[in-house]
Motif scaffolding. Structure first.
Motif: not given
Length: 399
Positions: A92-105
């Motif tokens: 199972x995945x979760x899109x944890x954080x987003x910034x102007x230049x990246x995303x962390x799953x």
């Protein structure tokens, strides 16, 4: 009275319709989407889907699962070759954080995936301390080819190429279905880089440096997508014991601080836009205020990090379409070093225009989270809520 109630209801509907889709999706942790300047993708419950770089879908789906879970469920039979690993029950995945230049799953298996919104659309899969399997479905019109145990090259129907690279413990291969499978050890990393403008010999040299662990990080200094911010910085971390932060990025000067827990030298790949460094003809690079010599080959860079007496740098001019250049800096030894690139050397002391707050840089994987408390798109919502409150108060007084 019915007209007033209808008007109030209409305002409430307007407010509800202005809530960003991403905010609603975040509550379910499924069907989330990331849309950046270069990179777009969605997350299903157990996969990243439609990973697109500069409008070209490079990967149809990416799934990850711990090797222990995959083998206990029977997805992977013990002792079979990696090419036979074609399907997984993805974690199972979760899109944890987003910034102007990246995303962390993040994945329940312990793995993390960092998507970087730069011109190469870099995707980094980290094992999280537990060995992982990764399966990637490419489109039926794409072709995947092995380049040794550590690299697989994917070519889309229109000729765009992408490279999968294993750093540290692990391997990657084309599986029996023509897709891509990898096993990533407990201290390993899987990296994907795409090449919208074509893949050349220099790109292959950089891939080799990354795969062999000689390149510790890749830094992009580029035009910002946010209004009022001229330049953005994205840091892609390849070595877990090395961190890089961009501390200054003004026209003509870029300064970074690189910190490493081990003394051994490493190479830092930087890609600077024309807006940051308009010309590299007279580029000067300093490390802790001392001038680095310009190298003429990749072998000179490697010599510099292998007990070299001084740091060196190599300039790669990109195509005119990209309007950027790659500057590879071989830092001969560590612990904490300050690296400055300038067109004329004027910013080598890092005191001219230095951005002290660090908010435009990022941590080792470019996954710094936003801290404004509202996020994009909520300004109009707050305004409308205030209007609704005023309207409701006015109606109550008329009664």
């Amino acid at each position: 009275m019915k007209i007033q109630s209808a008007a109030l209801m209409a305002l409430l509907l307007i407010v509800s319709s202005t809530v960003p889709i991403g905010a609603a999706a975040a509550t379910t942790q499924q069907g989330e989407a990331y849309v950046g300047t270069h990179v777009e993708f969605e997350t299903a419950s157990d996969a990243i889907v439609d990973y697109t770089v500069n409008g070209e879908t490079m990967l149809q789906s990416v799934q990850v699962q711990s090797q222990s879970t995959a083998e206990s469920r029977g997805d992977v039979r013990a002792g079979v070759g990696l090419s036979a690993v074609t399907e997984l029950t993805g974690a199972a995945l979760s899109l944890d954080s987003q910034t102007e230049v990246s995303a962390t799953i993040t994945a329940e298996s312990g793995a993390t995936m960092h998507a970087h919104d730069n011109s190469k659309g870099i995707l980094v899969v980290r094992s999280g301390g537990e060995s992982q399997y990764v399966t990637v479905n490419v489109s039926s019109s794409s072709q995947a080819e092995n380049e040794g145990e550590k690299r697989v090259i994917v070519t889309t129907e229109d000729g765009t190429k992408g490279a999968f690279i294993v750093v540290g413990d692990g391997e990657v291969t084309v599986n029996e279905q023509g897709d891509v499978s990898a096993n990533v050890g407990s201290d390993g990393t899987l990296v994907f880089r795409s090449y919208p403008e074509g893949r050349d010999d220099n790109d292959q040299q950089e891939e080799q440096l990354i795969s062999e662990g000689k390149a510790a990080a890749e830094v992009y200094v580029m035009e910002s997508s946010e209004e009022g911010r001229e330049l953005a910085a994205d840091v892609v971390q390849y070595s877990e014991d090395t961190t890089v932060e961009v501390t200054q990025k003004t026209e003509g000067t870029v300064t970074m601080t690189a910190e490493r827990s081990q003394e051994q030298g490493k190479i830092i790949i930087t890609s600077v836009s024309e807006q940051a460094i308009s010309s590299v003809e007279n580029l000067q690079v300093t490390v802790d205020g001392e001038a680095a010599a310009e190298a003429s080959s990749y072998s000179e860079l490697e010599s510099a990090i292998n007990n070299g007496d001084s740091s060196k740098f190599l300039v790669r001019q990109q195509s005119s379409a990209q309007a950027s250049a790659d500057v590879l800096v071989a830092v001969n030894h560590f612990s904490t070093r300050e690296i400055t690139m300038s067109e004329d050397g004027s910013g080598s002391d890092g005191s001219d225009g230095t951005e002290a707050d660090g908010t435009d840089g990022s941590d080792g994987d470019g996954d710094q989270t936003t801290t404004d408390g509202q996020g994009p798109g909520f300004g109009p919502v707050v305004t409308l809520i205030a209007l609704v409150a005023v309207a409701a108060l006015a109606l109550a007084r008329r009664r």
